[in-house]
Scaffold this motif. Sequence first.
Motif, mmCIF file in Angstrom:
data_model
loop_
_atom_site.group_PDB
_atom_site.id
_atom_site.type_symbol
_atom_site.label_atom_id
_atom_site.label_comp_id
_atom_site.label_asym_id
_atom_site.label_seq_id
_atom_site.Cartn_x
_atom_site.Cartn_y
_atom_site.Cartn_z
ATOM 1 N N HIS A 267 -15.221 -6.597 -34.584
ATOM 2 C CA HIS A 267 -16.134 -6.690 -35.721
ATOM 3 C C HIS A 267 -15.398 -6.616 -37.060
ATOM 4 O O HIS A 267 -15.812 -7.256 -38.037
ATOM 5 C CB HIS A 267 -17.216 -5.616 -35.612
ATOM 6 C CG HIS A 267 -18.261 -5.952 -34.600
ATOM 7 N ND1 HIS A 267 -18.043 -5.806 -33.239
ATOM 8 C CD2 HIS A 267 -19.504 -6.485 -34.728
ATOM 9 C CE1 HIS A 267 -19.114 -6.213 -32.575
ATOM 10 N NE2 HIS A 267 -20.012 -6.629 -33.460
ATOM 11 N N LEU A 270 -14.059 -10.194 -37.424
ATOM 12 C CA LEU A 270 -15.096 -11.175 -37.736
ATOM 13 C C LEU A 270 -15.612 -10.987 -39.159
ATOM 14 O O LEU A 270 -15.901 -11.971 -39.863
ATOM 15 C CB LEU A 270 -16.254 -11.077 -36.735
ATOM 16 C CG LEU A 270 -17.350 -12.133 -36.933
ATOM 17 C CD1 LEU A 270 -16.801 -13.546 -36.724
ATOM 18 C CD2 LEU A 270 -18.536 -11.877 -36.003
ATOM 19 N N THR A 271 -15.721 -9.747 -39.608
ATOM 20 C CA THR A 271 -16.147 -9.505 -40.989
ATOM 21 C C THR A 271 -15.146 -10.110 -41.971
ATOM 22 O O THR A 271 -15.527 -10.808 -42.930
ATOM 23 C CB THR A 271 -16.307 -7.998 -41.242
ATOM 24 O OG1 THR A 271 -17.293 -7.459 -40.344
ATOM 25 C CG2 THR A 271 -16.736 -7.730 -42.671
ATOM 26 N N THR A 274 -15.378 -13.921 -41.895
ATOM 27 C CA THR A 274 -16.587 -14.387 -42.582
ATOM 28 C C THR A 274 -16.409 -14.332 -44.100
ATOM 29 O O THR A 274 -16.794 -15.262 -44.828
ATOM 30 C CB THR A 274 -17.795 -13.541 -42.147
ATOM 31 O OG1 THR A 274 -17.970 -13.647 -40.738
ATOM 32 C CG2 THR A 274 -19.063 -14.015 -42.836
ATOM 33 N N ALA A 285 -21.120 -9.244 -45.864
ATOM 34 C CA ALA A 285 -20.761 -9.830 -44.573
ATOM 35 C C ALA A 285 -20.978 -8.821 -43.450
ATOM 36 O O ALA A 285 -21.517 -9.155 -42.380
ATOM 37 C CB ALA A 285 -19.311 -10.296 -44.596
ATOM 38 N N TYR A 286 -20.585 -7.592 -43.678
ATOM 39 C CA TYR A 286 -20.774 -6.514 -42.697
ATOM 40 C C TYR A 286 -22.256 -6.330 -42.380
ATOM 41 O O TYR A 286 -22.644 -6.187 -41.213
ATOM 42 C CB TYR A 286 -20.171 -5.243 -43.293
ATOM 43 C CG TYR A 286 -20.223 -3.995 -42.461
ATOM 44 C CD1 TYR A 286 -20.108 -4.017 -41.078
ATOM 45 C CD2 TYR A 286 -20.351 -2.751 -43.089
ATOM 46 C CE1 TYR A 286 -20.124 -2.846 -40.344
ATOM 47 C CE2 TYR A 286 -20.362 -1.574 -42.367
ATOM 48 C CZ TYR A 286 -20.250 -1.620 -40.986
ATOM 49 O OH TYR A 286 -20.264 -0.452 -40.266
ATOM 50 N N ILE A 289 -23.573 -9.412 -40.264
ATOM 51 C CA ILE A 289 -23.121 -9.337 -38.867
ATOM 52 C C ILE A 289 -23.819 -8.199 -38.144
ATOM 53 O O ILE A 289 -24.174 -8.316 -36.962
ATOM 54 C CB ILE A 289 -21.588 -9.187 -38.832
ATOM 55 C CG1 ILE A 289 -20.926 -10.481 -39.309
ATOM 56 C CG2 ILE A 289 -21.098 -8.823 -37.440
ATOM 57 C CD1 ILE A 289 -19.453 -10.350 -39.600
ATOM 58 N N SER A 290 -24.078 -7.098 -38.849
ATOM 59 C CA SER A 290 -24.773 -5.963 -38.234
ATOM 60 C C SER A 290 -26.173 -6.333 -37.765
ATOM 61 O O SER A 290 -26.655 -5.831 -36.747
ATOM 62 C CB SER A 290 -24.858 -4.803 -39.224
ATOM 63 O OG SER A 290 -23.587 -4.293 -39.537
ATOM 64 N N GLY A 293 -25.480 -10.464 -35.681
ATOM 65 C CA GLY A 293 -24.362 -10.749 -34.792
ATOM 66 C C GLY A 293 -24.667 -10.399 -33.344
ATOM 67 O O GLY A 293 -25.682 -9.783 -33.014
ATOM 68 N N ALA A 309 -17.088 -10.200 -31.053
ATOM 69 C CA ALA A 309 -18.093 -10.169 -32.117
ATOM 70 C C ALA A 309 -18.391 -11.614 -32.472
ATOM 71 O O ALA A 309 -17.465 -12.402 -32.697
ATOM 72 C CB ALA A 309 -17.572 -9.413 -33.333
ATOM 73 N N ILE A 311 -21.068 -14.587 -34.547
ATOM 74 C CA ILE A 311 -22.090 -14.892 -35.540
ATOM 75 C C ILE A 311 -22.351 -16.386 -35.514
ATOM 76 O O ILE A 311 -21.414 -17.189 -35.386
ATOM 77 C CB ILE A 311 -21.649 -14.439 -36.957
ATOM 78 C CG1 ILE A 311 -22.800 -14.568 -37.968
ATOM 79 C CG2 ILE A 311 -20.421 -15.162 -37.431
ATOM 80 C CD1 ILE A 311 -23.868 -13.526 -37.809
#
Length: 338
Positions: A267, A270-271, A274, A285-286, A289-290, A293, A309, A311
């Motif tokens: 994660h 991925l953050t 992104t 972004a966090y 995704i939270s 995602g 992770a 998205i």
Amino acid sequence: MPHGNHFTYRPARDELAYTFGGRIPVAHVHSGDVFTVHTEDCFGGRVRGPADLPSQVCAMPYLNPVSGPFFVEDAEPGDTLAVHIASIEPARDWGVSATFPYFGALTSTPHTATLQPPLDERVWMYDVDRAAGIVRYRATASEHTVDLPLDPMIGTIGVAPAAMEARATIVPDYYGGNLDTPELRAGTTLYLGVNVHGALLALGDGHARQGQGEACGVGVEIATVTTLAVEVIKGDLGTAWPRLETNTALMSIGCARPLEDAYRMAHHDLTAWTVELCGLDNLDAYQLISQAGRAPIGNVCDPNYTVLAAIDKALLPQPRAAYEDAHIRLRNLVGRKR
């Protein structure tokens, strides 16, 4: 190998590799090459029926063989290798799975012993019907059968690690390896950071299908005929962990124990990816995704655990093409060469 030619590599049994790193290349390939690789199952084809207990017909450490490595011309440390999986075809009409005494998610291990007997060693044989697109499960202690969708994947794929290391093919880590995620199916592009001159790409350990997490530690193991396209993306693009791209999604992979560390790695990556592609604020972004995602688990049985992770691209604000649009370019390349 001539640049631009589609070639096929089929290893003899004594040519299979059991490490990433520490091996002489079997062939040289270039950016834009499309090539086909024959791979063996994790047992090297030695388990062919219920009586073939892996502990009796296989020898450690000769498990989880890979085909390769392939030296990728112009790949240097710091570059990124894009590997597009064009197709994965089962090489036989059967697959195999098993349980082991001290292996898998629901058993004690020699390192974490508990007061319970070890699991039985048992083999399950699966029919693989390519025409019907099914894998047939049969219970061993009853008459129950069920047809499951055929969903071929490559369990183990990676490049050589850094610092002249050689790592066993059963281990997943930053260089790829035994990632064991069903997301490594046809149509997916895998991005791997290059650690040594030539990258040294290798792959194997096909599964006809696998549940998320690979709970017992063994998928429906198959030999495959897998077609790949590769491209070297020059420059330090920050590919610290394996990343996946499909037509619809971006995914980052983390490998570690405990499982929560693998989750965090995936994660975190991925953050950052992104933010890089979309220009979103880090916490925005966090937050996205939270809430939107996904976190498919690859395995919870290997020396490191694997968590993804993911998205959907449709949820991102006009994302910049990842890795200079390598996924689309390689996908189109494969389509032209078929």
